[in-house]
Motif scaffolding. Sequence first.
Motif, short mmCIF file in Angstrom:
data_model
loop_
_atom_site.label_atom_id
_atom_site.label_comp_id
_atom_site.label_asym_id
_atom_site.label_seq_id
_atom_site.Cartn_x
_atom_site.Cartn_y
_atom_site.Cartn_z
N TRP A 44 3.68 -13.17 5.03
CA TRP A 44 3.95 -12.05 4.13
C TRP A 44 2.91 -10.94 4.30
O TRP A 44 3.22 -9.76 4.14
N HIS A 48 2.69 -6.47 6.15
CA HIS A 48 1.89 -5.30 5.77
C HIS A 48 1.17 -4.72 7.00
O HIS A 48 1.12 -3.50 7.17
N ARG A 100 3.06 -2.86 -3.10
CA ARG A 100 3.66 -4.14 -2.71
C ARG A 100 2.59 -5.19 -2.46
O ARG A 100 2.76 -6.36 -2.81
N ASP A 103 1.17 -6.41 -5.75
CA ASP A 103 2.15 -7.25 -6.43
C ASP A 103 2.36 -8.58 -5.72
O ASP A 103 3.07 -9.45 -6.22
N GLY A 104 1.79 -8.75 -4.53
CA GLY A 104 1.95 -9.99 -3.78
C GLY A 104 3.29 -10.09 -3.06
O GLY A 104 3.74 -11.18 -2.75
N ARG A 105 3.91 -8.95 -2.81
CA ARG A 105 5.21 -8.94 -2.13
C ARG A 105 5.05 -8.50 -0.68
O ARG A 105 4.22 -7.65 -0.38
N PRO A 106 5.87 -9.03 0.22
CA PRO A 106 5.84 -8.54 1.60
C PRO A 106 6.60 -7.21 1.70
O PRO A 106 7.30 -6.81 0.77
N ASN A 107 6.42 -6.53 2.81
CA ASN A 107 7.24 -5.35 3.06
C ASN A 107 8.60 -5.83 3.54
O ASN A 107 8.68 -6.59 4.50
N PRO A 108 9.69 -5.40 2.90
CA PRO A 108 11.00 -5.94 3.26
C PRO A 108 11.42 -5.59 4.69
O PRO A 108 12.04 -6.40 5.37
#
Length: 115
Positions: A44, A48, A100, A103-108
Motif C-alpha cells: 500500500w 504512494h 491518503r 488516512d492509511g489508504r493506498p493510492n487507488p
Amino acid sequence: MNESNERILAAIGYVLFLVGPAGFVTMLIAAVIAWLRYDKAPEWLATHYAFQLRTLVYAIVLLLIALACALTVILLPVAFAIWLLWSLWVIIRAVVGLIRLVDGRPNPDPSTFWV
C-alpha cells in the motif's frame, strides 16, 4: 525499515513535492527517495511511491511543453498559463496523496494523470 518509518519517508516525499513548484530540485529528491524505497515498501505504501514517481514524469513532460511554448515569443502567455496550471496540479496531487497517506489508504490508481 518498519512501516511507520516508510510512512514518514513517503510523507517527506509529498512535502518535497509541495515545495516543488518553487524549486524543482526538491521534486527530484522526492523521486529519488521514492525510487529507492519502492521495492522495499509494503504494497500500500508502494502505491504512494509510484504516485510520486509518476507525478515527476508528468511534471517533466508538462514543463518541457511550457518551455517549448516559451521559446516562441508569441506563445509566452501560453507557457506562463501552463506553468501556473502545472504548479496547481503538483500541489493538488501532493495534498491528495498526503491525505491518503495520513488516512492509511493506498493510492487507488498511481498511474493516472489526475488524482
